[in-house]
Each structure stands twice: as C-alpha cells, then as structure tokens.
Write a protein that holds these residues in place. Structure first.
Motif, PDB file in Angstrom:
ATOM      1  N   LEU A 418      43.108  42.078  41.023  1.00 12.57           N
ATOM      2  CA  LEU A 418      42.107  41.930  39.914  1.00 12.57           C
ATOM      3  C   LEU A 418      41.893  40.442  39.623  1.00 12.57           C
ATOM      4  CD1 LEU A 418      42.481  45.139  37.700  1.00 12.57           C
ATOM      5  CD2 LEU A 418      40.507  44.535  39.250  1.00 12.57           C
ATOM      6  N   PHE A 419      43.266  39.825  39.333  1.00 10.74           N
ATOM      7  CA  PHE A 419      43.224  38.513  38.911  1.00 10.74           C
ATOM      8  C   PHE A 419      42.706  37.613  40.104  1.00 10.74           C
ATOM      9  CE2 PHE A 419      45.867  34.527  39.228  1.00 10.74           C
ATOM     10  CZ  PHE A 419      45.450  33.613  38.220  1.00 10.74           C
ATOM     11  N   LEU A 420      43.156  37.893  41.441  1.00  9.11           N
ATOM     12  CA  LEU A 420      42.536  37.161  42.291  1.00  9.11           C
ATOM     13  C   LEU A 420      41.115  37.441  42.830  1.00  9.11           C
ATOM     14  CD1 LEU A 420      45.689  37.274  44.870  1.00  9.11           C
ATOM     15  CD2 LEU A 420      44.861  35.373  43.402  1.00  9.11           C
ATOM     16  N   MET A 421      40.458  38.260  42.198  1.00  9.88           N
ATOM     17  CA  MET A 421      39.382  38.765  42.501  1.00  9.88           C
ATOM     18  C   MET A 421      38.490  38.256  41.496  1.00  9.88           C
ATOM     19  SD  MET A 421      39.506  42.699  43.653  1.00  9.88           S
ATOM     20  CE  MET A 421      37.905  43.224  43.136  1.00  9.88           C
ATOM     21  N   ILE A 422      38.808  38.078  40.105  1.00  8.26           N
ATOM     22  CA  ILE A 422      38.095  37.809  38.946  1.00  8.26           C
ATOM     23  C   ILE A 422      37.791  36.325  38.995  1.00  8.26           C
ATOM     24  CG2 ILE A 422      38.081  37.573  36.415  1.00  8.26           C
ATOM     25  CD1 ILE A 422      38.999  40.374  36.480  1.00  8.26           C
ATOM     26  N   THR A 423      38.991  35.639  39.389  1.00  8.54           N
ATOM     27  CA  THR A 423      39.039  34.249  39.324  1.00  8.54           C
ATOM     28  C   THR A 423      37.964  33.580  40.166  1.00  8.54           C
ATOM     29  OG1 THR A 423      41.284  34.251  38.674  1.00  8.54           O
ATOM     30  CG2 THR A 423      40.401  32.084  39.249  1.00  8.54           C
TER      31      THR A 423
END
Length: 487
Positions: A418-423
């Motif tokens: 999720l972190f790597l998708m949202i950023t």
C-alpha cells in the motif's frame, strides 16, 4: 490438435489422462530459477538508483537489506499460496481462486501484453549491448545490431526451452553459477580493498546526506525491489516442481537470503572502490568497478553481465510460457496455447507465442516507457494476491494448507504494498494512470473473448485455422530439432 500435441484440461492432464507436464525441477534447479531470475542486470548496472534516492551510504545499504527481507516475507506468503493452490501460473492462479475470473484475466492480460514480453525484450537488449560493446569501444552500440542480437538470444533460448525442460534448467544452472561467480569476485575484491585500507572514504560519514522525504525513500525501495524482482517466479512452474510441499519453501529459504547477503556485500564492495559521487556518475557501476580494479582483465565484467542477462532471459522465457499455458487451460486464452508436445513434454505453442510477442516488443521504441507504466500495475497485482491469501484465510478456513505462515507476514507485506502504491500516485500520477488504463483495456477483451459464448461461425473458423497454423509451425520446429539431433 493431432498426435504430436495434446490439449491439457483444467486438471492439468490431457484428455487421455496420460500426457501432462513432467515434474523435472529439483531443489537445485528451483534455487537456480529464483536466483537466476532475480540476479539480472540490476545489481551490476544501477545500484546508484537506491543511493540517488536514499541520499547516503548508510541508508542505501539499509534499503538493500530491507528489500531482501520484504522479498523473503512476500516469497514465504507465496509458499503458502503455492502449496494450498497447487497450480502453475502464480498470481493468475491465486487471484482467480480468491476473487474470480475477471481479476485473474486482467492480470493475465497485462502480463501477456506488457509485463512478460517487454521484460524479456529489455533484458535481451541489455545482453546484446554488453556483448557488442567491445566491438564498438569508442561509440554507442548501433540499435539495429543490438536488436538483431537480442532477437537471436530470445529465439535460441526459446528453441532450447522447446526441445527439453532439462536443457532449459541446465542453461539456467550454468548461467546462475556464472553470475554468482561475478558477484563473488566483486565481493572478494571489496574485502581486500577494505582490509588493506586502500580506500574507505565512503564509510567515513555513512549517514551524511540521508533523505527524510518519504517520497524519496519510497522510490529508493522501488529501485532496490526492482533488483529483487523475480522472487515469485518459481510459483509459475509449481506443477513441474518435484515434491513442491518441501522444495518450494526450501528453495525460497535458500535463494532469497543468499541473494540478500550477496547484494549487500556487493554494494559494500562498490563503496570501497567508488565514493558516492563516483557511483552516481556511473551508468554501469560493476563495469566502472572493474575498470578501477582489474586492469587488463577489466573486460571480464561485461562478459559476466552478459551471462547474467542471458540466464535472466532464459528463466523468464521458461516461466512466462507456463503462465500462457495455464491461462489457455482455464479458457482465458486460445486453446492451442494449452497444448504440450507428446515427444518433448514442453508447452511448445506457448513458448513460441511468447517468443513472437517478445520479438514484436523489440521493434518498439517505447518498451521502456511501457514497462514503467506496467511496474505500478504489477506491484498492485502482487498486493492483490496477498490480499487474496488473507481473504482465503477468512472465507475458507478449512482449506488444506501444507504451509501456513504467521498471519503478521501477509499483513506486513500488504502495508508495504500500500505504501509503495500510494506514494507513486502522488509523485507520478500519469504513469499510474497509464497503468490503470492498460488494465481496463482487458475488460472488453474479457467480455468478447471469454464471456461471449455464442460467437459467430466466421470467428471460430478463423481461430481454428490459426490454431492449425500454430500446430504446423510447432511440428516444423520439432522436425528441425530431430534433424539437429541426428546430425
């Protein structure tokens, strides 16, 4: 399909019940596939990507180590998925089992059109450029020459994979050893430099310049995880793995910690010879490293990089063909792709189909842009596979799970995803938008190709003619193989 090819059904066997893919991949072959696919050109060429975003030597090395841990956690989750859903195809099979046919088809569509063929084309081009570089020492390698050699690389490796599974795994074993030797050479050279205090400038202030920007940190992880890409590729060939309940987790526990240790030590070695500014100025860190340390033997590093990329192409061809094969077996691709050679026990039509797609991508000037768009989508589908694992834990608690990992592992991995998708959505919205469009183009294809059962006669006749043409092509390939064997 004739006597030389048999259609394989959804249970993995032909209609006669006798013909299916053989279990010919042992533990050492499994380790070679994972290591061989992971260790491509990335660790030799672009460690500077992590350093550029991290800002310091200390954070850069930490990112390399943490990327290995993230990959190991993800691979362990896939070990559970791969042993409770004992089907080849990896994400395609897992997403389909958890969420149904449409999401699985959309993954298959993006992998078929973009991810697999462009990945093969880019790696083959990297191989070609490193082989041709000594011939053009004072100028850039001509793109036409690189494309021709890359096409030859893809064609030869497809031929080997069509001929015999054992041949393909032997190629993978040999070239995996070659790339590990190259990295061990770099590590030993770095240790000697460090011990003799020849140059340790990079470690005087290792945390100086460390970034505090979350966006930069996320992109440093993207660069690191790119070099670990391929940790899930063994799951594409689960049906051909001997004793998968034991060998799948064993291969993961051996290969990914091994790659992590080698990657971290290789980066430490780079920093013993090159300071951060010199590393950021280099387009091919391993080659610059060899120029500084090996003197007249500096040519050896481009050779090893070429071996590394050659083995990477072989592993990708081997695994991607199984994805097409499984997709056709489920009725999501034309049926001729779900056939195997009765003489070779290889999915020859799928291999040739993948070869053609990769060769088409070589003719495009935009494949690097396409793979950038698709990388966001691929990460999203990996996250969807892990979400499917959590959903199956809830919806099917009694499902047989020979391997059951700690529930914190998939939750941790989902948070990272999720972190790597949202950023990137906030930093590079256009690339993410293009990736989403690529996924959406698969919806009308699914409606017409899969859901629409009563297709016009002319459509089915054309597909049948195409299937017969493919069969004849594969039979011609087999005849050429037999002639070569006799000679």
């Amino acid at each position: 399909m004739g006597e030389d090819f048999q259609v394989v059904n959804a249970d993995g066997e032909s209609d006669s019940g006798r013909i299916k893919l053989k279990k010919e991949i042992g533990l050492h072959n499994a380790v070679a596939i994972i290591v061989g696919v992971i260790v491509g050109s990335g660790i030799f060429i672009s460690p500077k990507g992590v350093l550029m975003e991290a800002g310091s030597v200390g954070l850069s090395l930490s990112v390399w180590g943490m990327c290995g841990i993230i990959s190991l956690v993800g691979a362990l989750c896939y070990a559970e998925l791969g042993t409770c859903i004992l089907k080849s195809g990896a994400d395609y099979a897992y997403i389909g089992e958890a969420f149904g046919h449409l999401p699985a088809f959309l993954y298959l569509w993006v992998a078929l059109v973009i991810i697999m063929p462009t990945g093969n084309a880019i790696t083959a081009l990297t191989f070609a450029k490193y082989v041709l570089q000594p011939i053009f020492p004072d100028c850039e390698v001509p793109s036409s020459a690189a494309s021709l050699l890359a096409a030859l690389c893809i064609t030869v490796l497809t031929f080997i994979n069509c001929y015999n599974v054992k041949w393909a795994t032997r190629v993978q074993d040999v070239f995996t050893v070659a790339k590990i030797i190259a990295l061990v050479m770099i590590i030993i050279t770095g240790i000697v430099k460090f011990v003799t205090n020849d140059q340790v400038e990079s470690f005087d202030e290792p945390w100086e310049g460390t970034t505090t920007n979350l966006g930069n940190i996320a992109f440093s992880f993207y660069s690191g995880l790119f070099s670990y890409a391929g940790w899930n590729y063994l799951n594409f060939v689960t049906e051909e793995l001997k004793d998968p309940y034991r060998n799948l987790p064993r291969a993961i526990w051996i290969s990914i910690p091994l790659v992590t240790i080698i990657y971290v030590l290789a980066n430490i070695a780079y920093f013993t010879v090159l300071n951060p500014h010199e590393m950021l100025a280099s387009d091919a860190v391993a080659v610059t490293f060899a120029d500084r340390t090996y003197g007249v033997m500096k040519w050896i590093m481009p050779v090893f990089v070429a071996c590394s990329t050659f083995g990477g192409v072989n592993g990708a061809i081997f695994t991607s063909a199984r994805l097409y094969f499984v997709g056709a077996r489920q009725g999501h691709l034309p049926g001729f792709l779900a056939t195997i050679s009765t003489k070779r026990f290889t999915p020859m039509p799928s291999l040739i189909f993948g070869c053609v797609l990769s060769l088409i991508m070589l003719s495009s000037d935009d494949i690097f842009a396409l793979i950038n768009y698709a990388s966001f989508v691929e990460s999203s589908f990996i996250g969807l596979s892990i979400a499917g694992m959590l959903y199956l834990r809830y919806s099917r608690p009694d499902m047989e799970r020979p391997i059951k990992v700690f529930i914190g592992f998939p939750i941790f991995f989902m948070v990272i995803c999720l972190f790597l998708m949202i950023t990137p959505l906030t930093n590079s919205p256009m690339e993410c938008f293009m990736g989403i469009i690529m996924v959406c183009t698969g919806i009308p294809v699914y409606i017409i190709g899969v859901m629409w059962k009563s297709k016009p006669r002319v459509f089915t006749d054309l597909l049948e003619k195409f299937s017969l043409l493919t069969q004849k092509t594969c039979m011609s390939v087999m005849e050429e193989m037999e002639e070569m064997k006799e000679d």
